[in-house]
Scaffold this active site. Structure first.
Site, PDB file in Angstrom:
ATOM      1  N   ASP A   1      -5.520  17.665  73.087  1.00 40.88           N
ATOM      2  CA  ASP A   1      -6.263  16.689  72.291  1.00 40.88           C
ATOM      3  C   ASP A   1      -5.651  16.710  70.891  1.00 40.88           C
ATOM      4  O   ASP A   1      -5.754  17.716  70.177  1.00 40.88           O
ATOM      5  CB  ASP A   1      -7.743  17.077  72.256  1.00 40.88           C
ATOM      6  CG  ASP A   1      -8.620  16.039  71.561  1.00 40.88           C
ATOM      7  OD1 ASP A   1      -8.099  15.307  70.682  1.00 40.88           O
ATOM      8  OD2 ASP A   1      -9.819  15.969  71.874  1.00 40.88           O
ATOM      9  N   HIS A   2      -5.035  15.592  70.505  1.00 40.89           N
ATOM     10  CA  HIS A   2      -4.295  15.569  69.249  1.00 40.89           C
ATOM     11  C   HIS A   2      -5.206  15.594  68.023  1.00 40.89           C
ATOM     12  O   HIS A   2      -4.730  15.768  66.898  1.00 40.89           O
ATOM     13  CB  HIS A   2      -3.391  14.335  69.196  1.00 40.89           C
ATOM     14  CG  HIS A   2      -2.054  14.611  68.581  1.00 40.89           C
ATOM     15  ND1 HIS A   2      -1.892  15.328  67.420  1.00 40.89           N
ATOM     16  CD2 HIS A   2      -0.804  14.275  68.972  1.00 40.89           C
ATOM     17  CE1 HIS A   2      -0.620  15.411  67.111  1.00 40.89           C
ATOM     18  NE2 HIS A   2       0.080  14.794  68.041  1.00 40.89           N
ATOM     19  N   ARG A   3      -6.505  15.451  68.242  1.00 42.98           N
ATOM     20  CA  ARG A   3      -7.438  15.613  67.120  1.00 42.98           C
ATOM     21  C   ARG A   3      -7.664  17.093  66.816  1.00 42.98           C
ATOM     22  O   ARG A   3      -7.880  17.477  65.660  1.00 42.98           O
ATOM     23  CB  ARG A   3      -8.781  14.955  67.455  1.00 42.98           C
ATOM     24  CG  ARG A   3      -8.708  13.460  67.706  1.00 42.98           C
ATOM     25  CD  ARG A   3     -10.009  12.934  68.296  1.00 42.98           C
ATOM     26  NE  ARG A   3     -10.302  13.571  69.569  1.00 42.98           N
ATOM     27  CZ  ARG A   3     -11.374  13.297  70.323  1.00 42.98           C
ATOM     28  NH1 ARG A   3     -12.246  12.385  69.910  1.00 42.98           N
ATOM     29  NH2 ARG A   3     -11.562  13.903  71.482  1.00 42.98           N
TER      30      ARG A   3
END
Length: 337
Positions: free
Chosen positions: A307-309
């Site tokens: 998850d790039h967040r």
């Protein structure tokens, strides 16, 4: 003595209902905490429900064959020892909150397979809401394969299946100590990453009912042998459709062995609510440059979807590189234990 209602919990992966298959108890019977009181079936698996209360069964609120929405009450217990709730007004244990739900009889117009493609679609839709990226590494794991061969002949691992997945799982949970951010959930409301204090390692299992992801609780505290035993237990139970609720919920990170299908690797989609998933490809003999010479080695491709967040590319890459280094040289794994 007070009356407590047990509501159908969320059984994992966003399921909104389950069919009550059978009761293990009758009205007037005394039950204790964690005693199995019913079997329910979802689009994924048949699950045993344990009682959260000690007391006497006052009323069964659903009949076998009925479809019960998550959050709907299924049993009333004259409770002598409610756990974690005011028995006079107990909350939904896990799930989507109380629903106006009288259990309704299921009319089977769709095939089980159709109910399964639908649930998979829901899970993947939930997963796709997270901005995902994937990094890859291909590694020489000859030393690990030699170690597994040795362990399989060891008395300490007698009657215990040790596989590349076993060693990859141990490497993953060990590497988390140096990179705790991968063991996290993105909090949509607070817009921040929440790191979990323990590692509940999900193991993706292909069963006749579809993909299920039971998880090993506190996997970071287990030895290699204990992880091997847990994986064997969870996969056999999942394939039999008998995974319990506790092992279908609360996962923090997942590993999937796509290599068992004969593929070199792949891009796995995140299990909803988790920040990372590691995919293990098949281990094959390949030409490999070692010490300036071409030789035949055992090679595997690993991929990490994240998850790039919650993670950036550097964090994900460093974590994957550490896992790979542990598989390339088991001494690196031992150094981190």
């Amino acid at each position: 003595m007070t009356t407590a209602e047990f509501r159908l919990p969320d059984l994992g992966e966003g399921l909104t209902s389950a069919e009550l298959v059978s009761w293990h108890v009758n009205v007037g019977e005394r039950v204790s905490i964690d005693q199995v009181i019913a079997d329910v079936e979802t689009a994924k698996a048949q699950v045993e429900l344990p009682s959260p209360y000690t007391g006497v069964v006052a009323e069964l609120l659903a009949e076998p064959g009925a479809t019960v929405p998550v959050g709907a009450p299924i049993i009333r217990i004259e409770s002598t020892d409610p756990v974690g709730a005011d028995a006079s007004a107990p909350p939904v244990l896990v799930g989507y909150g109380p629903q106006t739900a009288h259990a309704s009889r299921r009319r089977r117009k769709a095939s089980p397979e159709s109910a399964q493609h639908k649930q998979m679609a829901r899970a993947m839709t939930a997963s796709a809401r997270a901005p995902q990226a994937t990094v890859f590494v291909t590694s020489d794991v000859t030393a690990s394969m030699e170690l597994l061969e040795t362990l399989s002949k060891s008395a300490d691992f007698e009657n215990c299946s040790v596989t590349p997945l076993t060693l990859a799982a141990k490497s993953l949970v060990t590497a988390i100590a140096s990179h705790p951010g991968v063991n996290a959930t993105w909090d949509e409301t607070a817009e921040r990453s929440v790191v979990h204090p323990h590692v509940n390692l999900g193991i993706a299992v292909a069963s006749d009912s579809g993909l299920v992801v039971p998880n090993i609780k506190d996997a970071d505290s287990l030895t290699l042998r204990e992880i091997a035993l847990r994986i064997t237990e969870l996969t056999s139970t999942a394939r039999a459709g008998r995974t319990d609720v506790a092992h279908l919920t609360g996962g923090t990170i997942t590993i999937t062995n796509v290599g068992v299908f004969g593929v070199d690797g792949g891009v796995a989609l995140l299990n909803p609510g988790e920040a990372a998933i590691l995919a293990l490809g098949s281990v094959n003999e390949r030409p490999w440059v070692r010490g300036g010479q071409i030789t035949i080695r055992q090679v595997v491709t690993l991929s990490l979807t994240f998850d790039h967040r919650a993670l950036d590319g550097q964090q994900a890459s460093q974590f994957l590189t550490l896992v790979a280094s542990m598989l390339t040289d088991p001494a690196v794994l031992l150094a981190h234990l």
